[in-house]
Write an enzyme that holds these catalytic residues in place. Structure first.
Site, PDB file in Angstrom:
ATOM      1  N   HIS A 122       5.615   1.934   7.663  1.00 34.18           N
ATOM      2  CA  HIS A 122       6.531   1.772   6.533  1.00 34.18           C
ATOM      3  C   HIS A 122       5.791   1.713   5.196  1.00 34.18           C
ATOM      4  CE1 HIS A 122       5.430  -2.523   6.192  1.00 34.18           C
ATOM      5  NE2 HIS A 122       5.381  -2.487   7.508  1.00 34.18           N
ATOM      6  N   ASP A 123       6.411   2.300   4.189  1.00 33.82           N
ATOM      7  CA  ASP A 123       5.970   2.224   2.790  1.00 33.82           C
ATOM      8  C   ASP A 123       4.639   2.918   2.526  1.00 33.82           C
ATOM      9  OD1 ASP A 123       8.174   0.416   1.818  1.00 33.82           O
ATOM     10  OD2 ASP A 123       7.270  -0.929   3.291  1.00 33.82           O
ATOM     11  N   GLY A 140       1.192  -0.405   7.347  1.00 29.56           N
ATOM     12  CA  GLY A 140       2.123  -0.341   6.236  1.00 29.56           C
ATOM     13  C   GLY A 140       1.476  -0.411   4.871  1.00 29.56           C
TER      14      GLY A 140
END
Length: 269
Positions: A122-123, A140
């Protein structure tokens, strides 16, 4: 070329499928997905969530693209994943969307290759022409510059920056930022030199290569603090390639970045 959707595939209402796309057997395409022109899902591929796949990207069996982030703080927020054009996503690859705490977006650039079982968390922001070998794990909130290459089985800690044209050795454990053209090896990894092959492939002028090599040895000589040396170099340096590396180090702020280990001289950098 006509769009093809295999009878056993599930394409939910609301999904946008581009012209000439190919959706093979037993694929699942969620209602918020956008597939660009010529995208090919070979078979058994799941693309869900608010996910945009760029034109001509090919995704191989058992890849999981766009399922909710592997972050225990995620509470169902509206987040997204964007994958660029002309990418190759091989078997078992996983890519997760962003989180509210990290900007809500995961983004992958154009012409990237993700080999079997690689993971983009994520991200993360991944540049163009990046190569993930088999089983690469990107945690992440990481940033990856253009043309970076990751050897098989390496793992990158969350919030780490990987500079452009870096070459990460196989099975390396990356716990700090990697300078552009850096070449770390080991677990935990240390810089083993510069990616001189990557410099030549990027058509970096010989004069710039020589300047960067000399600066590398000076910066990491151990005689004085690295940041003191970097600040002094930046005050007088005009070479754009070297300035890019100096700025990368200075932009780290209080972040850690990888430095040479005991075997730092073996590459001749």
């Amino acid at each position: 070329m006509k769009t093809f959707i295999h009878p056993s595939a599930v394409v939910e209402d609301g999904a946008v499928v581009g012209e000439g796309a190919h959706i093979g057997p037993l694929c699942h395409v969620g209602p918020k997905v956008k597939l660009g022109d010529g995208v090919k899902l070979l078979s058994h591929v799941a693309v869900v969530g608010n996910t945009d796949i760029g034109a001509r990207t090919r995704i191989f069996p058992f890849a999981s693209i766009g399922h909710e982030p592997q972050d225990l703080k995620y509470q169902g927020e509206d987040v997204s994943l964007s994958v660029g054009s002309d990418c190759i996503i091989r078997e078992g690859v996983t890519m997760n969307p962003g989180t509210a705490g990290g900007g809500s977006v995961t983004k992958v650039g154009d012409r990237c290759a993700f080999l079997a079982n690689a993971h983009v968390a994520h991200d993360c922001i991944v540049g163009n022409n990046v190569v993930f070998s088999n089983n690469v794990m990107l945690a992440g909130h990481c940033e990856v510059g253009d043309f970076a290459i990751f050897g098989g089985g390496c793992a990158v800690h969350q919030f780490v920056r990987i500079g452009h044209h870096a070459f990460i050795g196989g099975l390396a454990g990356i716990g700090g930022d990697v300078i552009p053209f850096g070449m770390p090896v080991g677990n935990r990894a240390a810089l083993a030199g510069l990616n001189l092959v990557g410099m030549r492939r990027a058509s970096v002028p010989r004069e710039s290569i020589n300047k960067v090599r000399a600066a590398y040895k000076t910066m990491f000589s151990g005689e004085r603090p690295v940041l003191d040396i970097v600040n002094e170099m930046k005050a007088v340096e005009t070479d754009e390639v070297l300035l890019d590396i100096l700025n990368f180090i200075l932009d780290a702020g209080d972040r850690s970045f990888l430095q040479p280990g005991e075997d730092r001289d073996r590459t001749g950098a």
